[in-house]
Design a protein around this motif. Sequence first.
Motif, short mmCIF file in Angstrom:
data_model
loop_
_atom_site.label_atom_id
_atom_site.label_comp_id
_atom_site.label_asym_id
_atom_site.label_seq_id
_atom_site.Cartn_x
_atom_site.Cartn_y
_atom_site.Cartn_z
N ALA A 239 0.83 -1.21 0.00
CA ALA A 239 0.00 0.00 0.00
C ALA A 239 0.86 1.26 0.00
CB ALA A 239 -0.93 -0.01 1.22
N ALA A 240 2.02 1.18 0.63
CA ALA A 240 2.89 2.35 0.71
C ALA A 240 3.44 2.77 -0.65
CB ALA A 240 4.05 2.06 1.66
N GLU A 241 3.35 1.88 -1.66
CA GLU A 241 3.91 2.18 -2.97
C GLU A 241 2.88 2.79 -3.92
OE1 GLU A 241 6.86 2.30 -3.06
OE2 GLU A 241 7.95 0.50 -2.47
N ARG A 242 1.65 2.97 -3.47
CA ARG A 242 0.63 3.50 -4.39
C ARG A 242 0.98 4.90 -4.90
NH1 ARG A 242 -5.46 1.73 -2.45
NH2 ARG A 242 -5.02 -0.51 -2.23
N ALA A 243 1.59 5.70 -4.07
CA ALA A 243 1.97 7.05 -4.51
C ALA A 243 2.96 6.97 -5.67
CB ALA A 243 2.57 7.83 -3.35
#
Length: 295
Positions: A239-243
């Motif tokens: 989820a932290a890589e969505r940006a």
Amino acid sequence: MEEGEGGGEAVAVRAFWQRLGLPGLIDVHTHFMPEQVLNKVWAYFDSAGPLTGMEWPITYREEESRRLALLRGFGVRAFTALLYPHKPGMADWLNGWAADFASRTPDCLHTATLYPEEGAERYVRLAVENGARIFKSHVQVGAYDPNEALLDPVWGLLADAGIPIVMHCGSGPAPGKYTGPGPVGRLLARHPRLPLIVAHMGMPEYTDFLDLAERYPQVRLDTTVAFTDFSERLCPFPAAERARLADLEERVLLGTDFPNIPYPYLHQLEALERLELGDDWLRAVCYGNAARLFL
């Protein structure tokens, strides 16, 4: 276009891209192969479930004309015939079949493949001269290092021609001797202009392949199987890589693995939408980015 093919699912798929104001979809990761080869691929998926504990039913196990009608009914404007050898002596023959398929299937991007063997530069050059628009490299199935010397002139040729290569190089669904970001990173260090499309977002090494995409402007990623319920159970996208997905908007391309997917085609689109990266991102991923490359 056969509007009636696909029934209710086709209606839902078309509603997806119509809501976005798109003329349709471009899918860079679909498979069409000689019948005997595709049957062996399907047999592998059928047998892999008991061995891995991961059942993989083929949702669109149909004959060729029916599969084409389904894609067209979904509103897929352009697609690929990704095919790949697992041993020497296959690639040239597969390229001949793919050239014929492209000649009789105008909405399919002329696809070709390769293998590290004597003669690879010759048949890759011939495929390029005959109009190939996209190549497939399957490091896992082919069990080869993309840095093998026999492939070096091939990568240079394709980089010079600007022809993208869809490469299955991540370690999912099962690792191979040469999968993972290491071999690809070494390849890109030597051929930084290589227009590589990393299949499956590099699953499960998502972060490492995002790093490579940020480092090399010609590296793209396709969405094939990623973000779906199926892959999220096995290899969840961080989820932290969505940006970072948002930042790489112009270099993410729609891929699905049709027909070899264990869920409906629509689900891949729904999985992208639930990332909540916005309609502009969806427009770019589902059509615009590939249109700039191929149309």
